[in-house]
Structure formats: C-alpha cells, structure tokens
Design an enzyme around this catalytic site. Structure first.
Site, PDB file in Angstrom:
ATOM      1  N   CYS A 250      35.220   2.398 -24.506  1.00  0.00           N
ATOM      2  CA  CYS A 250      34.369   2.359 -23.313  1.00  0.00           C
ATOM      3  C   CYS A 250      35.053   2.962 -22.102  1.00  0.00           C
ATOM      4  O   CYS A 250      34.644   2.741 -20.970  1.00  0.00           O
ATOM      5  CB  CYS A 250      33.948   0.913 -23.004  1.00  0.00           C
ATOM      6  SG  CYS A 250      35.324  -0.209 -22.688  1.00  0.00           S
TER       7      CYS A 250
ATOM      8  N   HIS B 168       0.823  -1.208   0.000  1.00  0.00           N
ATOM      9  CA  HIS B 168       0.000   0.000   0.000  1.00  0.00           C
ATOM     10  C   HIS B 168       0.858   1.259   0.000  1.00  0.00           C
ATOM     11  O   HIS B 168       0.626   2.185  -0.789  1.00  0.00           O
ATOM     12  CB  HIS B 168      -0.929  -0.006   1.218  1.00  0.00           C
ATOM     13  CG  HIS B 168      -1.707   1.264   1.374  1.00  0.00           C
ATOM     14  ND1 HIS B 168      -1.313   2.272   2.222  1.00  0.00           N
ATOM     15  CD2 HIS B 168      -2.825   1.703   0.760  1.00  0.00           C
ATOM     16  CE1 HIS B 168      -2.170   3.273   2.136  1.00  0.00           C
ATOM     17  NE2 HIS B 168      -3.099   2.948   1.262  1.00  0.00           N
TER      18      HIS B 168
END
Length: 798
Positions: free
Chosen positions: A751, A420
C-alpha cells in the site's frame, strides 16, 4: 359522497392517472393505495382533476388571450417573461371557479373533515400533468398554499393555484423542456396538513445526489416547514443510511452532519388565509439534530419501500407532525439527475494550482469553473447577470432559473445539498458551493474566482483564475486482473465517488485522516478537557462536545461514522483500516494535544504505531479507537472491515496489542475479524514466520520500509537522492516479504507509494505473485491496464 366529475380521492387514483391528476397527485394516490399497508404514512386527500382546470379556462374563454400572450414569446427576455406571466395569471384568477366545481370541492373538503375532525387544516398543492415525469422534474414551478382552513379560503387557494401554472419560472421551464403550454394542464392536490411547523421536515433521496451511489438513502432536514430546505433558506442536517446493512437488520445511521438551521418556517394567522414566515431558530435547536436516530431509520425504511415499489431511484419529501409525533411522506417523484450518470465514464477535475480561499461550503457536483463574480441580491437585479459569470447570492428561487442556466457556477450563503440552487446546478452540470454563510460579503462584483467542487464534500471558492485539468476515461468492459487492484483512501467525503472506479476494495484506509479532519481534538483531551492548559483550546473542545453525552461518545461516533462511510461505499469488498499512525508531533498538533504528547527529536522513529497502543500513556486513546471499530463491525454491520496495525516493531509487542484489542471486543477471528500488520520494518521481514502466526496478512508499506532499509529519513530533502524504493536491497526485502506470506498462507499486499509512481515496480510485484496492490485513486485505471498486460505476458511466457 356522490360520484364526482372533477374530484378523485387518493384512494381512487394511481400512477397511471398522470394525465388526469398530474404526477404529484398520481404518486400520492399510488402510495396511499399500495404502500400504506407497508407502513408508509401518506396524509389522505383528494385531487381536483385537470379537467377542472380546462373547465375554468373554457368558461372564462381564456384560451385565445393566453395564446396571444405566450405564442412566440421570448422566455429569455426577463422583462417580457415577467409581464406575460403576470397577465396570464390575472386572466385565470379573474375567471374564478365555476359553481359546480366549487360545490364538489366543498363536498370533498367536508368528507376530509369527517375523517380528521373540525380542526383539520389543508395543504393545497399544484400537480401539473407534465410534472414529476422521469425526464423532467417540474418541482417548484407552480405554487403551494399551506395550513388552509375554511371553505372560502380553500376556494381562493384553488383559484390561485390554477393561475400558478403560469408563474414566470413555470413558463420558462416549459419552454426549456419543449413542453407546449397548452398541452400541460394543472391538477390540484388538497390534503391533510402535516404540522411540521411544530417539528421538522425535509427531502430524501434513495441515492447519493453527488456521486449517484445507490446503496445509501440520503436524508436532509430542518426545523419547521420544508420550504426552507427546498429553497435553500437553511443549511440543513444531513444523514446517510446504508441500504444493504439496514436490510440485513442493522439499525444505525451511517453518517450525519449537523446543519446550522438558522431559521425555521412557521405559520402566521391571517384574517381568512394563513401565510408563513421565518423566525430565528433557538440556539439549543441549532446545536441538535432535527431528527432522532429512530426517525432517520424509519424514514430510510420508507424510502427503500418506495424505491422498491417504483423500481427506480426516488426524490421524496417528508414531514414530521409536531402534534402526533409521526412521520409522513408528502411527495415522491423519480430522481432525474444522479441516476442518469454513466458509470462507465470516469471524469475527474484536478486543480493544478492553489490560492487564497475566499469562502467555502457544501460542494455540489465534482467539477471546477472559473469566471467573474456577479452578486445578485434579489430578482429585480437578474437582468444585470451576464452569461459565463459566477452567480453569487444569498439563496436562489425558481424565478432565477432563466439566468442560472447561463452561469458558470453558483455560490450561495444559505442552503444544503438538496436546496434549489443545488438541484438546478446538478441539472445544468455546473459546480455550486452552497451554505457558505458569507459569500456575498466576502466577494465583490467583477473579481475573478475559481469555484472548486473537486475536493470532496467541501466546496471552495479561490481568489483568481486557477489552472486545472480534466481527465476522462471509459471503464466499460475493463476486465479484472488476477492481482487485486485496491485503492488507498482516507477521506470519507470521496468514498462514494472513488468506489465507482474499477477496484477490489480498499487496501489502506487511513484512520488518522478522519481523526484530524472530523474529530480534530486529541482523544485524551476529549476524555479529560480539564487537563488542557490552553484556555482557548479547552473552550473549543467543550463547544465541540455540545449535544454529546461525553467526549468518548463524540470520538466513537465521529470515527466510526467516518470509517463506516468508506466501508459502506465499497461493501462487500474488503476495506483494510489502519489504526492511527500519527507521530507525536502530529498528535500534538491536534486540539489539546500538547498536554498529552512528549517532545521527540525524531518522531518518525519514536512513540508511534503499535508501541503506543501497548503503552499506558495512550491506553485510553487506543480503547476509543477499538470501541469505534467494534461499533462499525458489530453494530453497523460492516464486517468487510479488516483492521491493520502499523509499525509493529517486535513480536512481543504484537501479542500485547492483540490481547488489548480482544479486551475491547476485537478478538481476531471473532465475527470474522481479520487483523493485518504493516510490513514496514526490516524486523517484520526477518521474523516474518513468527509474525505470520499472529496476523492474517501483511501489507508492505514501501515508504517506511525504504527509509529503514536504506537508513534515509524520508522527510529530509537533503538526502532525498538516496531514497529510492527501487533499490536492489528494497526489492529483495519485498521479495522476502511476499514469499514469506506465501509460505505461511497469509495475504500479501502493498500500500505504499511505489506502485502508483513506478510501472516497473507494479510489474515486479505481479511477477512475485503478490495478492493485492493498493493505489492512489488517480493511478488505478492506468495501473490496472498495466497489470493486465503484465499478467498476459507472464501467462504467455509460462
């Protein structure tokens, strides 16, 4: 059964009947009628229509008293809301059920008994006519009664269910959403009870609830009845399944996380009505998943069928019956938060500072908030909460929503990412950290804290008010440059979110990050814990392996699921996975690692990369890495994974490693497998023609290549002034590497850190004609725009 005025069986209703039977019942009928033949199992039942609700109020002459209570009421006044809600419920409960309605309910109940037998028990569930609509999820606003048996118990439950249209939370929710109390009616769903108290239950979504990524089914579950998962009373198990590979015939769980599942909700028999209670979950059940892989994959299949039928992302409740062992779908409604995010708007929260971590748990959302703590222990203390505070609680329930909407952030002891508190936090757009286990004991009222959900799946609560900044960018209509712009990524927790950046795949996925964060132990220590001399570390490893057949299974599953999560996030774009590139001191820092690693004076230039893979001292560890990568590609179907070898010093070493990989089922070219190498040693550049015949591509690692070209220890602060990727010698090394790749017809990429930090380096690489540049996520957008401008200038000049 004669035609009924107030009853509709599921076989008689569909999604077009929301005004008559509410969203929940309409959806149950839709699935029962149209999806049962496709294997989606929905318990049979009937709806008591909204007309029945109106009949109850008409006979009791209740409309006028309800208007006097609710017209003009201040729903934000907690005391007034509680008083008016209680009186409204009393009005409806006192009205009772008209005799003709009771007769029809009992007749329908007897028809269900004819189908299921005398032992039938029922779930009695509310279904508001404004519930589960695409623009408003009324989930949890009204009440549900479970395991109801007997005619009188059923009638009592129906009466109370009608009254629950006026729970405090439902009244407040309608006011918030602009619904007229008197234009919303309540239908009731009465259906066969799935005995998940004897098995498990939970919630699943047809997308990732945090990022909105749509190519996965996200499943949560726990032992016992599902209310614990919905309300956040437990930290549930979590599972992901990748839709495209599942649909292609591969049956594998993409990723899983074991929840603590401390309690399970079961039934307690009463005199005429049955109630529920939580009992401690046995340790053995806490330490194992509540679903088998087959169960997870079956549920994922049901979720995809349901999503396809409705044509939109869905929020689905499931339950497993402990008596017949089958999985049932007990609710499906449109997902109303993550699916509405704007994919063209990229917003990032970044902490500028750090501090002591008071507690941590599951992150909900990706934002950061600061405020003073307010611990709320029960609903009676809600009035003490002040707007802007950080709400800290054991769990939250729908009754708390009036104050939750004024909180800066929410932190709970219990709950998972579908509880919830998590659902409401997403609707409100505020960060929440759930399932911390100790938030209410680690903090006290009034202290300033910073709640951060911007660091992946783990949310943290820091002491003090830390500085942070927010970046926001729009990527709408951003064209793709000719040069592929890829991302560097090692953390699977960030994969779904990062994949939403404009990109051409992953140029560097760091395997060692997953080993250090998800596996934590040295691979050889997992294979042979008895060789670990530190008793505490040995016991830690043995605890980690509970629930696994062996240390080998543990390593392969954890590593493969981490890599697979990244590969799935970017599917079908290429994902270049670098095999482990730890140095010996880094391996030694893993649990049990000191018993398997030598002590080196300079680990940076020592026993690392390909030399480990070809050496008997690490042969078994490399075997595990290969088996994990074979599982990702062959069993999980993620063939977009390209493997990359780091620190390949010599050509002969490359041959040895490639031969070992083939032994373990990773033969270059097999099943489309490409193998790259890092170009980070001058010898790679000098002998590039020889290396190129053995690999499908080179990815320049500018960090190590700079270190070895300039002879500068990149970890040393003393000589940092001599470390510069833009040195003329380095630029020539890069030029030779790119031209060598072009000459040999293999892929060229980079990279390292340089293109992220220096725009002029990116421009230089584009001018060379490099095929891909892989960047840190925070520089992708700026560098993409820069590369587009460079390409435009080059095209104009050419």
């Amino acid at each position: 059964m004669p035609a009924s005025r107030y009853i509709r069986f599921f076989s008689e209703i569909g999604i077009g009947d929301v005004p008559l039977v509410g969203g929940k019942n309409a959806s149950l009928g839709e699935m029962y009628r149209h999806l049962s033949a496709r294997g989606v199992r929905v318990p049979n039942g009937f709806a008591i229509t909204a007309d029945a609700y109106r009949l109850v109020l008409d006979r009791a002459q209740a409309w006028e008293p309800l208007h006097r209570l609710l017209d003009g009421m201040d729903a934000d006044d907690v005391a007034s809301l509680a008083r008016c809600g209680r009186q409204a419920r009393d009005i409806i409960s006192a009205a009772g059920l008209p005799e003709e309605l009771s007769r029809e309910i009992i007749a329908a109940y007897r028809q269900l008994i004819d189908e299921y037998g005398d032992t039938l028990s029922l779930a009695v569930r509310s279904s508001a006519t404004a519930e589960d609509l695409p623009d408003a999820s009324f989930a949890g606003q009204q009440e549900t009664w479970l395991n109801i048996s007997g005619e009188q118990a059923l009638l009592d439950a129906c009466r109370d269910c009608f009254a629950s249209l006026f729970t405090d939370r439902a009244i407040h929710y309608r006011v918030d959403k602009g619904f007229d109390h008197f234009r919303v009616a309540l239908s009731i769903g009465v259906m066969k009870m799935v005995r998940s108290d004897l098995a498990s239950s939970g919630v699943m979504f047809t997308l990732d609830t945090e990022s909105g990524f749509r190519d996965v089914v996200f499943i949560t579950g726990s032992w016992g009845l599902g209310e614990n998962v919905v309300q956040g009373a437990v930290d549930p198990d979590e599972f992901y399944v990748h839709k495209p590979t599942w649909q292609a015939g591969h049956r594998a769980v993409l990723r899983r996380t074991l929840g603590s599942k401390a309690v399970r909700m079961v039934y307690v028999a009463g005199s005429s009505r049955r109630t529920t209670r939580n009992i401690p979950t046995p340790r053995a059940d806490r330490e194992r998943f509540c679903l088998s892989d087959d169960d997870v994959l079956e549920l994922a299949g049901h979720a995809m069928v349901i999503e396809q039928h409705y044509g939109r992302p869905m929020d689905i409740e499931w339950a497993k019956d402990g008596l017949d062992g089958r999985l049932y779908i007990v609710q499906a409604r449109p997902e109303t938060v993550a699916s509405r995010r704007q994919p063209t708007l990229v917003r990032s929260f970044v902490l500028d500072d750090t501090g002591p971590v008071l507690t941590s748990g599951r992150a909900v959302g990706d934002s950061i908030a600061c405020g003073n703590v307010r611990i709320i222990r029960d609903v009676a203390h809600l009035a003490a909460f002040r707007p802007g505070e950080i709400l800290v609680a054991d769990i939250t329930t729908p009754d708390w929503e009036p104050v939750m909407k004024t909180a800066s952030a929410i932190v709970t002891n219990r709950g998972g990412r579908t509880c919830h508190a998590a659902i409401i936090a997403r609707e409100l757009g505020i960060p929440a950290v759930v399932g911390t286990g100790d938030a209410t004991s680690r903090m006290s009222d009034g202290i300033p804290v910073t709640v951060s959900c911007a660091e992946g799946e783990t949310g943290r609560v820091y002491a003090g008010t830390l500085t942070f900044h927010v970046t926001q960018d729009t990527v709408q209509d951003l064209p793709r440059p000719k040069t592929a712009i890829m991302v560097n990524l090692g953390n699977p927790d960030l994969a779904f979110r990062t994949a939403q950046l404009p990109n051409d795949g992953v140029g560097l996925a760091r395997m060692e990050f997953i080993i250090s964060e998800s596996i934590r132990a040295h691979p050889l220590a997992l294979l042979d814990p008895e060789r670990v001399t530190n008793a505490h570390q040995r016991q830690t490893i043995l605890r980690m392996l509970r629930g696994y057949a062996s240390g080998e299974q543990f390593f392969i599953q954890r590593l493969s699921e981490g890599i697979a999560t990244i590969a799935a996030a970017f599917w079908p774009k290429p994902v270049v996975v670098r095999m482990s590139d730890f140095k010996t001191n880094e391996y030694a820092s893993l649990i049990g690692g000191t018993d398997f690693e030598p002590v080196e004076a300079n680990p940076m230039l020592g026993f690392r990369g390909a030399s480990r893979y070809a050496h008997p001292a690490y042969a078994e560890g490399f075997r595990l890495e290969c088996l994990a990568m074979r599982r990702v590609r062959d069993e999980m179907g993620l063939t977009n994974v390209i493997l990359m070898l780091p620190f390949v010093r010599r050509v002969a070493e490359a041959d040895q490693v490639l031969a070992r990989m083939a032994e373990f089922g990773l033969r270059r070219g097999g099943n489309g497998l490409q193998v790259y190498a890092m170009c980070e040693i001058p010898n790679n550049v000098i002998l590039i023609d020889q290396f190129a015949s053995r690999f499908d591509g080179f990815s320049i690692g500018s960090n190590d290549l700079t270190q070895l070209t300039l002879g500068v220890d990149r970890d040393s602060e003393v000589v940092a002034f001599d470390y510069d990727e833009r040195d003329d010698g380095m630029m020539e090394m890069i030029r030779l590497a790119v031209s060598g790749c072009q000459r040999n017809g293999i892929h060229s990429g980079i990279c390292g850190q340089a293109p992220s930090d220096f725009p002029e380096m990116a421009a230089f690489l584009v001018g060379l004609g490099i095929e891909s540049i892989s960047l840190n996520p925070d520089s992708v957008l700026a560098t993409t725009r820069h590369v587009l401008e460079v390409e435009r200038r080059l095209a104009t000049a050419g």
